[in-house]
Design a protein around this motif. Structure first.
Motif, PDB file in Angstrom:
ATOM      1  N   PRO A  18       0.826  -1.211   0.000  1.00  0.00           N
ATOM      2  CA  PRO A  18       0.000   0.000   0.000  1.00  0.00           C
ATOM      3  C   PRO A  18       0.863   1.266   0.000  1.00  0.00           C
ATOM      4  O   PRO A  18       1.994   1.269   0.488  1.00  0.00           O
ATOM      5  N   GLY A  19       0.316   2.328  -0.566  1.00  0.00           N
ATOM      6  CA  GLY A  19       1.044   3.586  -0.690  1.00  0.00           C
ATOM      7  C   GLY A  19       1.566   4.129   0.621  1.00  0.00           C
ATOM      8  O   GLY A  19       2.610   4.785   0.656  1.00  0.00           O
ATOM      9  N   ASN A  20       0.880   3.844   1.730  1.00  0.00           N
ATOM     10  CA  ASN A  20       1.369   4.357   3.011  1.00  0.00           C
ATOM     11  C   ASN A  20       2.606   3.598   3.505  1.00  0.00           C
ATOM     12  O   ASN A  20       3.190   3.960   4.508  1.00  0.00           O
ATOM     13  N   GLU A  21       3.016   2.530   2.779  1.00  0.00           N
ATOM     14  CA  GLU A  21       4.229   1.788   3.138  1.00  0.00           C
ATOM     15  C   GLU A  21       5.352   2.013   2.136  1.00  0.00           C
ATOM     16  O   GLU A  21       6.406   1.393   2.232  1.00  0.00           O
ATOM     17  N   THR A  22       5.136   2.897   1.143  1.00  0.00           N
ATOM     18  CA  THR A  22       6.187   3.228   0.185  1.00  0.00           C
ATOM     19  C   THR A  22       6.618   4.673   0.393  1.00  0.00           C
ATOM     20  O   THR A  22       5.949   5.430   1.090  1.00  0.00           O
ATOM     21  N   THR A  23       7.735   5.028  -0.213  1.00  0.00           N
ATOM     22  CA  THR A  23       8.228   6.396  -0.110  1.00  0.00           C
ATOM     23  C   THR A  23       8.585   6.917  -1.494  1.00  0.00           C
ATOM     24  O   THR A  23       8.868   6.133  -2.412  1.00  0.00           O
ATOM     25  N   GLU A  24       8.586   8.222  -1.636  1.00  0.00           N
ATOM     26  CA  GLU A  24       9.118   8.824  -2.851  1.00  0.00           C
ATOM     27  C   GLU A  24      10.596   8.479  -2.894  1.00  0.00           C
ATOM     28  O   GLU A  24      11.289   8.524  -1.882  1.00  0.00           O
ATOM     29  N   GLY A  25      11.084   8.084  -4.053  1.00  0.00           N
ATOM     30  CA  GLY A  25      12.491   7.693  -4.183  1.00  0.00           C
ATOM     31  C   GLY A  25      12.649   6.187  -4.159  1.00  0.00           C
ATOM     32  O   GLY A  25      11.778   5.443  -4.594  1.00  0.00           O
TER      33      GLY A  25
END
Length: 93
Positions: free
Chosen positions: A46-53
């Motif tokens: 999920p997006g809340n477990e990824t980061t930009e970069g």
């Protein structure tokens, strides 16, 4: 971003780190296919477990049931938003 998506080591024997780059936090789906196009392993992040970069996840050469997969070449597919990247992964035990 295709040039920032790869796994290391490749080929691998125990586990490989899948490295991918995102322009923003977003949902990511990683799927490993055998050469017959059958899904071997998949992971939804999920997006809340990824980061930009740069992001990383480890695949230990098992299928979705936890069993070791056989030696060979597999296709890694990573999708994030509209972007899809495919790369070959080789497992040698």
């Amino acid at each position: 971003n295709e040039k920032n998506t790869y796994n290391y080591p490749n080929p691998f024997d125990i586990e490989t780190t899948i490295r991918f780059s995102l322009a923003a936090q977003e949902d990511v789906a990683i799927t490993i296919y055998d050469m017959n196009g059958q899904i071997v392993w998949s992971k939804e992040i999920p997006g809340n477990e990824t980061t930009e970069g740069i992001n990383r996840i480890i695949w230990n050469g098992t299928n979705d049931f936890g069993s070791q997969v056989s030696n060979g070449t597999y296709i890694m597919r990573i999708s994030a938003g509209e972007d899809i990247v495919r790369k070959k992964i080789t497992l040698i035990r």
